[in-house]
Design an enzyme around this catalytic site. Structure first.
Site, PDB file in Angstrom:
ATOM      1  CG  LEU A 198      -2.140   6.880   8.031  1.00 52.67           C
ATOM      2  CD1 LEU A 198      -3.558   6.473   7.075  1.00 52.67           C
ATOM      3  CD2 LEU A 198      -2.579   6.111   9.417  1.00 52.67           C
ATOM      4  CD  GLU A 199       1.634   0.045   8.216  1.00 47.94           C
ATOM      5  OE1 GLU A 199       2.840  -0.326   8.628  1.00 47.94           O
ATOM      6  OE2 GLU A 199       0.697  -0.388   8.608  1.00 47.94           O
ATOM      7  N   GLY A 200       1.329   3.549   5.063  1.00 45.85           N
ATOM      8  CA  GLY A 200       1.082   3.490   3.682  1.00 45.85           C
ATOM      9  C   GLY A 200       1.855   4.591   2.692  1.00 45.85           C
ATOM     10  CG  HIS A 224       5.834  -1.962   6.963  1.00 42.36           C
ATOM     11  ND1 HIS A 224       4.587  -1.370   7.001  1.00 42.36           N
ATOM     12  CD2 HIS A 224       6.120  -1.975   5.272  1.00 42.36           C
ATOM     13  CE1 HIS A 224       4.018  -1.286   5.751  1.00 42.36           C
ATOM     14  NE2 HIS A 224       5.090  -1.524   4.737  1.00 42.36           N
TER      15      HIS A 224
END
Lengths: 268, 321
Positions: free
Chosen positions: A64-66, B127
């Protein structure tokens, strides 16, 4: 895919109890092969990944991007955000958010799953705005990680409901690049790798014609006709010469899905 | 490249740093003092954490309390804290890849209203675009090359300059550095000098901390340096980058802090109901309620000890074991 499809002539009805979003999520889960690496977003992509891990792809690495790598996806505990406590459960590695995207740019990630407010004939995705960029009629949340996923993963899978207002000839804003204007335009823009491979909807599985890079119906969902797909699409679709039907959702797929999103284990 | 992007110059940030003297000693101050000294009118603020993770809420609310205006909030993913600044007019620009409330509560209504009416500038980045702006700022270089945003309308909107690799000829986006005027970062623990440790997901906080011209850390716990020395690899922000340290338990509340408490969804609901009832005025009324508390401790206490204990319990249960 070939072992999952069957001839168009055998019109098998869809599972009577499966909702459109479930049909779409399950079709997406079938694309995922064991041993590969998936960059997943929240919602249907994560559910699709969790189904695949419980069925054909137990060795799928989900990240995940986190910054969470190789997470566990526990029934009833799927996270609501890519940056939260539940998203980190069981992670083998926690790294920085920038590192995740730099690993994507390095080429480690086989699949990137993204959603779409609009998708066009070349697989360009809009999640930014409806209308004109300088005076939008609707401001949407923006790319989050989707622009990077679509630019960097080895293949992009777009998962979205099949609706005429979403499937437009040209998106109002290219948030996440697909094949841009078709042909070699993606490579010419500097995106030498990746690009949309599949579009998964509640009505069909679509790919992109190799030369023009224009969207093409590859397989219809069970019980769906080509006319239905064309009706729900705002541009002219190419059709694969070996058009076929996907097998219907199975009891087991539906049971796994519903258990993951919080239902009891025996659901469906 | 627009003039606005070009003004955020890594070399100027370095010169500024050489002329800025930081105390090596005790930097522990109350939030009000830190914000008054270090957050100027019109600042570009690098906001630590992402979405509803480790948001420096106590510091942000203090910025609102002190009535700063003309602000830009820079954050990779933004949650409703951005709306508090937009609704009150404290910020007129957000620099981000995403603004939402999350948890299936739909689009961020105040952001929508303000962008659609032209009241606030939504400067849209990928992002990683935000991540590389901070990383370049942290590295002291004016840009970093990437394939991010190539070919997209995000690229077109920002008018990013391209670079050709001097070795291979490959064309890449040149993402300009960002050295925010001030960064606000919430961490699990720090010593009084500002050496700071982050547990769990660091997100982009080490980079924003090193990129920023001024840095305020808020910490759940202030510990003696000896505690940090037991696990020094976890220290991601060195004291020499820090201007002020604020001790603030529940400093990210109502957002989450890994290992300490989960997000308080009841409080999210409070905000969403306020906006549903009154639109942008509802968001302003919510901010008025926040500013009615004299400080963050009293805001947090209003949630009640039972609710706070439950948030702590869940966070504890979700830790690796």
């Amino acid at each position: 895919m070939t072992d999952l499809v069957q001839p168009t002539e055998e019109l098998v009805p869809q599972h009577g109890d499966a909702r459109p979003d479930e049909i779409m999520t399950i079709a997406a889960s079938r694309l995922l092969e064991d041993g590969k690496v998936l960059f997943a977003g929240i919602g249907q992509p994560l559910v699709a990944a969790a189904i695949a891990k419980r069925r054909q792809a137990p060795g799928l690495t989900v990240l995940l991007e986190g910054g969470m790598i190789d997470i566990e996806l526990l029934p009833g505990e799927l996270p609501a955000s890519t940056n939260e406590l539940r998203a980190a459960v069981g992670a083998a590695m926690l790294t920085s958010a920038s590192d995740i995207f730099l690993m994507a740019q390095r080429g480690f990630f086989d699949y990137g799953f993204i959603g779409a407010a609009q998708v066009d004939a070349y697989g360009n995705v809009n999640t930014s705005l409806i209308g004109k960029p300088d005076a939008p009629s609707v401001r949407l949340p923006g790319p989050g990680g989707a622009n990077d996923i679509a630019s960097m993963c080895n293949q992009t899978v777009i998962v979205t409901a099949h609706e005429r207002r979403r499937f437009v000839e040209q998106v109002d804003f290219v948030t996440s690049p697909g094949h841009l204007r078709g042909g070699a335009s993606r490579q010419e823009a500097g995106l030498r790798h990746g690009g949309p491979a599949w579009v998964v909807t509640d009505l069909a599985l679509l790919d992109f014609e190799p030369g023009s890079r224009r969207m093409r119906v590859r397989s219809l969902q069970a019980g769906v006709t080509l006319e239905q797909v064309e009706q729900a699409t705002g541009f002219e679709l190419l059709v694969h010469e070996d058009l076929d039907h996907l097998p219907p959702v199975t009891d087991d797929e539906l049971r796994v899905l519903r258990h993951l999103v919080g239902g009891p284990e025996e659901t469906a | 490249m627009t003039g606005r992007l070009a003004t955020l110059d890594a070399d100027a940030a370095r010169t500024d740093l050489e002329q800025w003297s930081r105390s090596a000693e005790d930097k522990l101050v109350p939030a009000a003092e830190a914000v008054a000294a270090l957050v100027p009118e019109g600042a570009v603020i690098g906001v630590g954490g992402t979405n509803h993770a480790r948001t420096p809420m106590a510091l942000l609310i203090e910025v609102l309390r002190q009535g700063r205006g003309g602000l830009t909030l820079a954050r990779p993913l933004s949650c409703f804290e951005a709306e508090l600044f937009i609704a009150t007019g404290a910020a007129d620009r957000v620099m981000t890849s995403w603004v939402g409330i999350g948890h299936g509560w739909g689009l961020a209504a105040v952001l929508r209203h303000c962008v659609e009416k032209g009241l606030v500038a939504f400067e849209e980045w990928s992002h990683l675009g935000i991540g590389l702006r901070y990383k370049a700022g942290a590295m002291g270089v004016p840009f970093l090359p990437t394939v991010s945003m190539l070919g997209s309308d995000i690229d077109a909107g920002l008018d990013l300059a391209k670079v050709r690799c001097p070795y291979t000829g490959q064309i890449l986006n040149a993402v300009p550095s960002l050295n925010p005027d001030v960064a606000l970062v919430h961490v699990q623990r720090a010593d009084r000098r500002g050496n700071a440790q982050i547990d769990g997901y660091e997100l982009m906080d080490a980079d924003v901390a090193l990129a920023a011209r001024r840095l305020i850390i808020s910490a759940e716990e202030i510990v003696p340096t000896e505690v940090l020395q037991k696990d020094p690899a976890r220290t991601v922000i060195p004291s020499f980058a820090v201007d002020a340290v604020v001790h603030q338990p529940f400093g990210a509340y109502p957002h989450e802090c890994y290992g300490h408490y989960e997000a308080d969804l009841a409080e999210f609901g409070e905000y969403v109901r306020s906006v549903k009832a009154g639109g942008i005025d509802g968001a302003r009324a919510y901010v008025d309620r926040l500013l009615g508390f004299p400080d963050h401790d009293s805001y947090v206490a209003a949630a009640g000890s039972e609710r706070l204990a439950a948030l702590r319990r869940t966070a504890e249960e979700l830790m690796p074991r």
